[in-house]
Design an enzyme around this catalytic site. Structure first.
Site, short mmCIF file in Angstrom:
data_model
loop_
_atom_site.label_atom_id
_atom_site.label_comp_id
_atom_site.label_asym_id
_atom_site.label_seq_id
_atom_site.Cartn_x
_atom_site.Cartn_y
_atom_site.Cartn_z
CB CYS A 115 -0.97 -0.02 1.17
SG CYS A 115 -0.19 -0.04 2.81
CG ASN A 143 4.36 -1.80 5.24
OD1 ASN A 143 5.47 -2.13 5.64
ND2 ASN A 143 3.39 -2.68 5.16
NE ARG A 192 -4.49 1.52 1.73
CZ ARG A 192 -4.29 2.28 0.67
NH1 ARG A 192 -5.15 2.21 -0.34
NH2 ARG A 192 -3.25 3.10 0.61
CB SER A 193 0.25 -3.56 2.77
OG SER A 193 1.09 -2.66 3.44
CG ASP A 215 -5.39 5.91 2.49
OD1 ASP A 215 -5.38 5.42 3.63
OD2 ASP A 215 -4.66 6.86 2.14
P1 4NP Z 1 -1.78 2.75 4.06
O1 4NP Z 1 -2.44 4.09 4.64
O2 4NP Z 1 -1.21 3.12 2.70
O3 4NP Z 1 -2.92 1.81 3.96
O4 4NP Z 1 -0.72 2.33 5.05
C1 4NP Z 1 -1.78 5.32 4.71
C2 4NP Z 1 -0.91 5.54 5.76
C3 4NP Z 1 -0.27 6.77 5.86
C4 4NP Z 1 -0.52 7.74 4.92
C5 4NP Z 1 -1.38 7.50 3.88
C6 4NP Z 1 -2.02 6.27 3.78
N1 4NP Z 1 0.12 9.01 5.05
O5 4NP Z 1 -0.18 9.90 4.23
O6 4NP Z 1 0.93 9.21 5.96
#
Ligand code: 4NP
Length: 166
Positions: A15, A18, A21-22, A130
């Site tokens: 994702c 990390n 989702r992942s 997300d």
């Molecule tokens: P992930 O979610 O891709 O599912 O781990 C996110 C985690 C952090 C951020 C965006 C999406 N961020 O912008 O910090």
């Protein structure tokens, strides 16, 4: 990985950060694979470097725990060049991350690169949204979608083995 020494299924879920989702996908897939007797190696990574070294988001840990899945010991990392050779399958959570992975992929890399929901009949191309800016309900919904994806993915691996193409 070409029908040679490396014929064990190895799946990398990817994702953006990390941390949401992942890590859920890694934990849910590991649990579903164990239940199905599928021998495989599983890991996860992010396309971005925002959260390197961090544990998963506490909301991701909490929703996983309600389903009996422990993901709290995972540590966020970014996808690296070697991953394209160490994993037979690299599974993105959404189209943006699929594009980011493909942009880094070696030209003739052996890994199958696809999206999680491509494993689900009639839902190919669908994103796992997300949940980072959402609430606990959003994380519950995310867990549900990921769960459908990993269950379908395990079933496809059980049928097609390491040669599965999505
Ligand atoms: P992930 O979610 O891709 O599912 O781990 C996110 C985690 C952090 C951020 C965006 C999406 N961020 O912008 O910090």
């Amino acid at each position: 990985m070409n029908g040679g020494i490396e014929n064990r299924i190895s799946v990398l879920f990817v994702c953006l950060g990390n941390i949401c989702r992942s890590p859920i996908a890694e934990g849910a897939f590991r649990a579903a694979a164990l239940q199905s007797g599928l021998d495989c190696h599983v890991d996860s990574a992010g396309t971005a470097a925002y959260h390197l070294g961090s544990p998963p988001d506490r909301r991701a840990v909490a929703v996983s725990r309600t389903h009996g899945i422990e993901i709290g010991a995972q540590i966020a990392r970014q996808i690296v060049h070697d991953d394209f050779f160490r994993f037979t399958h690299i599974i993105a959570m959404d189209p943006a991350n699929l594009s980011a992975i493909k942009a880094r992929a070696p030209r003739d890399g052996p890994a199958c690169i696809a999206m999680l929901m491509d494993a689900v009949k009639g839902r190919a191309g669908e994103a796992v949204a997300d949940p980072y800016h959402g609430n606990a309900d959003d994380f519950a919904a995310t867990f549900g979608v990921i769960s459908e994806g990993v269950d379908a993915l395990v079933a496809r691996f059980v049928r097609d083995g390491v040669n599965l193409r999505l």
